[in-house]
Design a protein around this motif. Structure first.
Motif, PDB file in Angstrom:
ATOM      1  N   UNK A 450      46.868  31.061   1.722  1.00 55.90           N
ATOM      2  CA  UNK A 450      47.092  32.246   2.521  1.00 55.90           C
ATOM      3  C   UNK A 450      48.577  32.481   2.543  1.00 55.90           C
ATOM      4  N   UNK A 451      49.063  33.780   2.893  1.00 52.02           N
ATOM      5  CA  UNK A 451      50.247  34.291   3.249  1.00 52.02           C
ATOM      6  C   UNK A 451      50.369  34.756   4.338  1.00 52.02           C
ATOM      7  N   UNK A 452      51.799  34.322   5.134  1.00 53.21           N
ATOM      8  CA  UNK A 452      52.071  34.657   6.512  1.00 53.21           C
ATOM      9  C   UNK A 452      53.194  35.443   6.201  1.00 53.21           C
ATOM     10  N   UNK A 453      53.386  36.539   7.105  1.00 53.54           N
ATOM     11  CA  UNK A 453      54.408  37.505   6.943  1.00 53.54           C
ATOM     12  C   UNK A 453      54.984  37.589   8.597  1.00 53.54           C
ATOM     13  N   UNK A 454      56.164  37.517   8.576  1.00 51.39           N
ATOM     14  CA  UNK A 454      57.033  37.908   9.678  1.00 51.39           C
ATOM     15  C   UNK A 454      57.877  39.020   9.613  1.00 51.39           C
ATOM     16  N   UNK A 455      57.849  40.134   9.995  1.00 51.38           N
ATOM     17  CA  UNK A 455      58.451  41.057   9.546  1.00 51.38           C
ATOM     18  C   UNK A 455      59.317  41.880  10.630  1.00 51.38           C
ATOM     19  N   UNK A 456      60.491  42.694  10.489  1.00 48.22           N
ATOM     20  CA  UNK A 456      61.239  43.597  11.522  1.00 48.22           C
ATOM     21  C   UNK A 456      61.444  44.778  10.597  1.00 48.22           C
ATOM     22  N   UNK A 457      61.478  45.930  11.401  1.00 53.04           N
ATOM     23  CA  UNK A 457      61.929  47.207  10.834  1.00 53.04           C
ATOM     24  C   UNK A 457      60.748  47.605   9.921  1.00 53.04           C
ATOM     25  N   UNK A 458      61.108  48.893   9.079  1.00 50.06           N
ATOM     26  CA  UNK A 458      59.988  49.426   8.280  1.00 50.06           C
ATOM     27  C   UNK A 458      59.912  48.511   6.847  1.00 50.06           C
ATOM     28  N   UNK A 459      58.781  48.318   6.500  1.00 51.92           N
ATOM     29  CA  UNK A 459      58.914  47.724   5.186  1.00 51.92           C
ATOM     30  C   UNK A 459      57.297  47.848   4.808  1.00 51.92           C
ATOM     31  N   UNK A 460      56.990  47.951   3.639  1.00 54.42           N
ATOM     32  CA  UNK A 460      55.610  47.883   2.984  1.00 54.42           C
ATOM     33  C   UNK A 460      55.075  46.741   2.843  1.00 54.42           C
ATOM     34  N   UNK A 461      54.339  46.221   3.821  1.00 56.58           N
ATOM     35  CA  UNK A 461      53.849  44.809   3.956  1.00 56.58           C
ATOM     36  C   UNK A 461      52.909  44.522   2.771  1.00 56.58           C
ATOM     37  N   UNK A 462      52.224  45.555   2.473  1.00 58.38           N
ATOM     38  CA  UNK A 462      51.066  45.204   1.302  1.00 58.38           C
ATOM     39  C   UNK A 462      51.719  45.098  -0.003  1.00 58.38           C
ATOM     40  N   UNK A 463      52.936  45.743  -0.210  1.00 61.03           N
ATOM     41  CA  UNK A 463      53.684  45.547  -1.276  1.00 61.03           C
ATOM     42  C   UNK A 463      54.505  44.251  -1.278  1.00 61.03           C
ATOM     43  N   UNK A 464      54.935  43.698  -0.179  1.00 62.08           N
ATOM     44  CA  UNK A 464      55.760  42.454   0.069  1.00 62.08           C
ATOM     45  C   UNK A 464      54.459  41.435  -0.049  1.00 62.08           C
ATOM     46  N   UNK A 465      53.293  41.574   0.186  1.00 60.51           N
ATOM     47  CA  UNK A 465      52.253  40.447   0.240  1.00 60.51           C
ATOM     48  C   UNK A 465      51.912  40.307  -1.460  1.00 60.51           C
TER      49      UNK A 465
END
Length: 778
Positions: A450-465
């Motif tokens: 799996x992939x775990x994401x820790x984000x802040x601000x505005x960002x396209x999480x689907x594109x990052x994943x």
């Protein structure tokens, strides 16, 4: 008191002498006209000093001096004592039968003999005072301040001395003869204090006696005519000879130490070598180009007014090292000074060459040399101080770089406080997004499944994943970095474009690479902590249950309890600072909506119900926070904190809950750690009763006893069969009666259990008043 009187006397003497010397220097310009008697016993001009401005007037070598200030030359003090014309307003010369009157006030005032000595004097006095104040605890620093004070006296009296003042000549001659002895005395003390090199100092009293004896000879300066001139001739030769001899003695001593320590790679050998080189730079110009030619030929190659400045190189360097506490880095500092000086030599020579070509014939060789030395010194100083000034002026010259450097310091410090992967967002990611002024950022962890994401601000999480899943680091809208690669996961830092719709610049990318180097270490530590925690839980689950064997694991219990308390406090603070605050603002927003918009009665009741429900959640969270972190233990003590918990639990428990405390004063004398353990025991006993006892009454009693205190728990519930009970894994559950037992053992107490099927349960816990077992510190 005596020291203060001496200081006041010295200070008053310096002020009086300075006032007199300043009066002499301001009253008359420096003339530098040397005279001698011819065969007819007439006074004639013999020569002009190189720096004399009088030769620019209508005066020639061989002119006969007929009158000085309207009087016979034999009545003029400076002519009779020093064979020089000084402090004269008008001089009447005769040349080939023609009489020429020259107004000496027309002689230009030479800055070399007015401003430069004053600047040097101020520098020496300032350094002497600063050194005494900053490093006065050091004996060697005090002697070095005396070297500066002696130099200040020499420069102070220079202007009056060259103008023929007897006191000025006495002061400068005495100061010059004292220079070698003071330097030698300083070096002996300095080597003893800093390098543990012991040198014989008995001969110093004889060296000090020489300047004292010379001072008696120089007292003849205040007499008239022939006596003063005879004393002046003797002193001028012997002063120079003694100065050279004293410096040679110093170099002989240093050379001896250099040979002695040549095979050692110690701080002492390094110190001797640096001192030898520094002293050579300081004294060789004055000896080789001023004093030695004067002693052998009676003429100077270069005026001592120029070469005397070199003498300051050694004391100024060592004063700087002492005040900045860099003496143990003396080889690095001195090497840096010499390197910057060598780098300055060629550019400075080119500048002087351009000046000489641009203004041919307008500047003498001596002045060009002085200018060259000045430019080399300034250039060396600038190069040496470049790093310091660049750092200090960085906020003005490089504001963006300064901002990033300050942020780097802040983030590198806060990285040390990260205890879980959840902290990455609040501690690192939010700061990075704010500092770089980007839309958003992500720290991504790619595991095998799996992939775990820790984000802040505005960002396209689907594109990052998608980007992380493919393992690509190139993207038109993102700047991607790999933080570290591990056997279990790979981590990435991904930043969006800046809010100016531009990608991160080279300077910002370099800065992020530095952050990533720190972040990689923190993530690796977090991984190791997580792995260690799992191992500790496995160990706790298999820990021995019998008391004798369990005592060997007392250190482990201490560590586990401390980790549990820290985690409880962290969770309680997180709940208070985030969830409870969010609920508070949610309640306010609902109330604001109700006031702003007109609602039906039914809608109003629903909204009131929502507010009430939010308040119930908030109350439950507040209670959970208190159970996790009983802050009242510190504020009101154990007894009142337990009463508060019992009062709250009594409202919710299906049985009657009673708590009594006897001898509370003795119990409250225990340390905070013990009281916290007792509080956790009572919590666990109440929780166990709610889950398993089926009792109608539960009683808890806390009482003092001789040498300790006792915690008693009793209920009228179903009880249990001690022979058939299954021990729970405290590592797996994190709580339980086994942990209660571990706390008792940790506090060096005893636990008695009396129960049976249908007979209820009775726990008797006895704890000593003296604290934990001494084995805990092992």
């Amino acid at each position: 008191m005596r020291r203060n009187k001496i200081f006041i006397i010295v200070l008053a003497s310096c002020i009086i002498a300075q006032s007199w010397f300043a009066f002499i220097a301001l009253k008359s310009p420096y003339l530098g006209i040397a005279v001698e008697q011819n065969k007819a016993h007439e006074w004639v001009v013999r020569s002009f000093d190189k720096a004399s401005e009088a030769q620019k007037l209508n005066i020639r070598v061989g002119d006969v001096v007929r009158a000085i200030d309207g009087k016979d030359p034999n009545e003029h003090t400076s002519v009779m004592k020093w064979r020089y014309i000084e402090q004269a307003d008008t001089v009447l010369f005769e040349r080939h039968g023609e009489r020429i009157s020259v107004n000496m006030k027309d002689v230009p005032r030479n800055a070399l003999f007015n401003l430069v000595p004053i600047v040097a004097e101020i520098v020496c006095f300032f350094l002497a005072l600063l050194l005494y104040m900053k490093a006065g605890h050091s004996v060697s620093a005090k002697y070095l301040s005396l070297v500066f004070l002696n130099g200040a006296v020499a420069f102070m009296s220079n202007g009056a001395s060259i103008r023929g003042d007897a006191l000025g000549k006495l002061c400068i001659a005495t100061a010059v003869t004292l220079v070698p002895t003071l330097f030698l005395h300083f070096l002996i003390v300095f080597f003893r204090d800093r390098g543990s090199i012991k040198l014989n100092a008995r001969f110093l009293k004889y060296l000090y006696a020489v300047p004292a004896a010379y001072a008696l000879i120089k007292s003849f300066f205040f007499l008239d005519g022939a006596y003063a001139y005879s004393a002046y001739r003797i002193a001028s030769k012997t002063d120079t000879a003694f100065f050279i001899a004293g410096i040679l003695i110093i170099f002989f001593l240093l050379s001896h130490l250099l040979i002695k320590y040549r095979k050692e790679q110690s701080y002492a050998s390094k110190l001797v070598r640096i001192v030898w080189i520094s002293l050579f730079i300081s004294f060789s110009p004055m000896i080789l180009f001023s004093f030695l030619p004067l002693l052998l030929t009676g003429k100077l190659i270069i005026s001592s007014a120029y070469t005397s400045w070199f003498i300051l190189f050694f004391p100024v360097s060592f004063a700087y090292l002492m005040m900045t506490k860099q003496l143990y880095d003396i080889d690095i500092v001195m090497r840096r000074i010499m390197l910057t000086t060598l780098v300055s030599v060629v550019p400075s020579a080119m500048i002087i060459g351009l000046i000489a070509l641009s203004f041919p014939g307008e500047a003498s060789a001596e002045r060009l040399l002085l200018l060259y030395i000045f430019i080399v010194s300034i250039t060396s100083f600038v190069l040496y101080s470049l790093e310091y000034f660049t750092t200090k002026l960085e906020p003005v010259i490089f504001p963006r770089k300064h901002h990033l450097n300050q942020a780097l310091k802040k983030i590198s410090k806060t990285l040390g406080s990260i205890s879980s992967f959840r902290d990455l967002k609040d501690i690192v990611l939010v700061d990075l997004v704010g500092i770089l002024q980007v839309y958003g950022g992500v720290i991504a962890f790619k595991y095998k499944e799996n992939i775990e994401l820790i984000n802040a601000g505005e960002i396209d999480l689907e594109e990052v994943e998608k980007l992380v899943a493919e393992g690509r680091l190139d993207h038109p809208s993102f700047t991607c970095f790999e933080i570290n690669r591990h056997e279990e996961y790979t981590s990435f830092l991904i930043m969006t474009k800046k809010k100016t719709s531009t990608m991160l610049g080279m300077e910002e990318i370099q800065w992020l690479n530095l952050i990533i180097s720190y972040l990689a270490v923190s993530l690796e530590n977090l991984y190791l902590i997580r792995k260690l925690t799992v191992r500790m839980q496995e160990l706790a689950a298999n820990m021995p249950s019998d008391e004798k064997a369990a005592n060997e694991f007392v250190w482990f219990r201490k560590m586990m309890f401390e980790l549990q308390e820290k985690e409880r406090i962290r969770i309680a603070n997180d709940l208070h600072d985030t969830t409870m605050q969010d609920l508070f603002f949610l309640k306010r927003r609902i109330s604001t909506v109700m006031k702003r918009y007109a609602m039906t009665k039914e809608d109003t009741e629903q909204m009131d119900g929502m507010i009430e429900y939010v308040e119930i959640i908030n109350t439950n969270l507040r209670q959970s926070c208190f159970e996790l972190h009983p802050h009242l233990l510190q504020e009101v003590g154990l007894i009142r904190t337990v009463r508060k918990v019992v009062d709250q639990e009594a409202l919710l428990c299906p049985f009657e809950l009673e708590f009594r405390a006897e001898g509370a004063d003795g119990i409250e004398l225990r340390d905070m750690e013990t009281k916290r353990h007792v509080f956790r025991m009572i919590q666990e006993l109440i929780n166990n009763a709610k889950k398993h006892s089926q009792a109608t009454k539960v009683s808890i009693k806390l009482s003092s006893m001789k040498g300790g205190f006792r915690l008693m728990y009793e209920d009228d519930g179903v009880g249990f069969d001690t022979d058939r009970v299954v021990v729970r894994d405290i590592g797996a559950s994190g709580i339980g009666m086994e942990q209660l037992k571990s706390r008792v053992l940790y506090l060096n107490g005893e636990l008695e259990l009396d129960t049976g099927v249908g007979r209820g349960v009775r726990y008797t816990i006895t704890l000593p008043m003296n604290g934990m077992d001494g084995g805990l510190t092992a």
